[in-house]
Design a protein around this motif. Structure first.
Motif, PDB file in Angstrom:
ATOM      1  N   MET A  43      24.359  76.342  50.941  1.00 38.92           N
ATOM      2  CA  MET A  43      23.472  76.012  50.579  1.00 38.92           C
ATOM      3  C   MET A  43      22.287  76.333  51.306  1.00 38.92           C
ATOM      4  SD  MET A  43      24.259  73.524  48.339  1.00 38.92           S
ATOM      5  CE  MET A  43      25.633  72.872  47.775  1.00 38.92           C
ATOM      6  N   LEU A  44      22.405  76.817  52.531  1.00 42.24           N
ATOM      7  CA  LEU A  44      21.324  77.460  53.253  1.00 42.24           C
ATOM      8  C   LEU A  44      20.749  78.987  52.558  1.00 42.24           C
ATOM      9  CD1 LEU A  44      22.135  76.915  57.020  1.00 42.24           C
ATOM     10  CD2 LEU A  44      20.084  75.993  55.684  1.00 42.24           C
ATOM     11  N   ASN A  45      21.705  79.354  51.978  1.00 40.40           N
ATOM     12  CA  ASN A  45      21.499  80.673  51.168  1.00 40.40           C
ATOM     13  C   ASN A  45      20.735  80.309  50.082  1.00 40.40           C
ATOM     14  OD1 ASN A  45      22.408  82.298  53.245  1.00 40.40           O
ATOM     15  ND2 ASN A  45      23.993  83.122  51.978  1.00 40.40           N
ATOM     16  N   LEU A  46      20.983  79.178  49.314  1.00 40.29           N
ATOM     17  CA  LEU A  46      20.631  78.915  48.019  1.00 40.29           C
ATOM     18  C   LEU A  46      18.838  78.220  48.307  1.00 40.29           C
ATOM     19  CD1 LEU A  46      23.337  76.329  46.378  1.00 40.29           C
ATOM     20  CD2 LEU A  46      22.790  78.911  45.978  1.00 40.29           C
ATOM     21  N   LEU A  47      18.668  78.244  49.400  1.00 40.79           N
ATOM     22  CA  LEU A  47      17.171  77.703  49.292  1.00 40.79           C
ATOM     23  C   LEU A  47      16.186  78.862  49.152  1.00 40.79           C
ATOM     24  CD1 LEU A  47      17.211  75.855  52.893  1.00 40.79           C
ATOM     25  CD2 LEU A  47      16.941  74.986  50.804  1.00 40.79           C
ATOM     26  N   PRO A  48      15.044  78.609  48.673  1.00 41.22           N
ATOM     27  CA  PRO A  48      14.396  79.914  48.265  1.00 41.22           C
ATOM     28  C   PRO A  48      13.597  80.544  49.287  1.00 41.22           C
ATOM     29  CG  PRO A  48      13.114  77.631  48.224  1.00 41.22           C
ATOM     30  CD  PRO A  48      14.443  77.171  48.492  1.00 41.22           C
ATOM     31  N   TRP A  49      14.189  80.631  50.477  1.00 42.29           N
ATOM     32  CA  TRP A  49      13.633  81.776  51.473  1.00 42.29           C
ATOM     33  C   TRP A  49      14.459  82.901  51.348  1.00 42.29           C
ATOM     34  CZ3 TRP A  49      14.676  77.900  56.001  1.00 42.29           C
ATOM     35  CH2 TRP A  49      16.250  77.740  56.191  1.00 42.29           C
ATOM     36  N   GLY A  50      15.272  83.206  50.526  1.00 46.34           N
ATOM     37  CA  GLY A  50      15.877  84.510  50.478  1.00 46.34           C
ATOM     38  C   GLY A  50      15.028  85.702  50.411  1.00 46.34           C
ATOM     39  N   HIS A  88      24.587  83.510  42.339  1.00 45.51           N
ATOM     40  CA  HIS A  88      23.528  83.042  42.735  1.00 45.51           C
ATOM     41  C   HIS A  88      22.174  84.079  42.840  1.00 45.51           C
ATOM     42  CE1 HIS A  88      20.391  81.099  44.909  1.00 45.51           C
ATOM     43  NE2 HIS A  88      20.470  82.032  45.830  1.00 45.51           N
ATOM     44  N   CYS A 144      27.952  74.328  53.507  1.00 38.78           N
ATOM     45  CA  CYS A 144      26.397  74.209  54.091  1.00 38.78           C
ATOM     46  C   CYS A 144      25.817  75.727  54.268  1.00 38.78           C
ATOM     47  CB  CYS A 144      26.575  73.739  55.584  1.00 38.78           C
ATOM     48  SG  CYS A 144      26.971  71.937  55.695  1.00 38.78           S
TER      49      CYS A 144
END
Length: 170
Positions: free
Chosen positions: A25-32, A71, A22
């Protein structure tokens, strides 16, 4: 000193894998690319390094770091080095940190996260020659603000009773 100490159930390895997945997956979101979004994988690795150092160690941190390197398309080993050092330092202080309440634990975790970000900054500076800026250290402050929430979420399955008894207060 008057706060209750709960006897926790053993943590399931599946739950540890689920929490790391999880966080990934939160790090995969485009808000990086936003300023202030914490590195959830680092936060969860520190948590499990403090609470379960024998189950989540340096090898898991290195593997998660390689996944994050792929990633983010960064220099291979940048996140892996930072996560490995972060996990090592969390395992080093895990006995001391567990004696404190959650907010004091957050204060102990802040230098670890700042150190990991400094390592990433130095490796990125050496590899690319570009300085990422000082604003990236805001992520550690936001991560520390999330520490009580992460602690309560990740310890919740361990606080439940093995056999349900509605007359028992715990």
């Amino acid at each position: 000193m008057n706060r209750p100490h709960y006897i926790l159930l053993p943590v399931s390895p599946l739950f540890i894998a689920f929490s790391l997945t999880c966080a990934f997956m939160l790090n995969l979101l485009p808000w990086g690319q936003w300023i202030g979004v914490p590195d959830f994988v680092a936060l969860v690795l520190v948590f499990w390094g403090i609470h379960q150092p024998r189950k989540v160690g340096i090898g898991v941190a290195f593997s998660m770091g390689l996944l994050m390197d792929v990633h983010e398309a960064t220099l291979l080993g940048e996140n892996a080095l930072a996560y490995t050092l972060l996990s090592y330092l969390a395992i080093m202080i895990h006995r001391r940190v567990l004696w404190f309440p959650v907010m004091t634990q957050a204060i102990h975790v802040l230098p670890l996260l700042l150190f990991a970000q400094a390592v990433q900054l130095v490796v990125h500076l050496i590899g690319s020659g570009k300085f990422a800026g000082w604003l990236q250290f805001v992520e550690s402050a936001v991560a520390i603000a999330l520490w009580p929430v992460i602690s309560s979420l990740l310890l919740a399955p361990q606080r439940r009773a093995v056999d349900r008894d509605h007359t028992r207060p715990i």
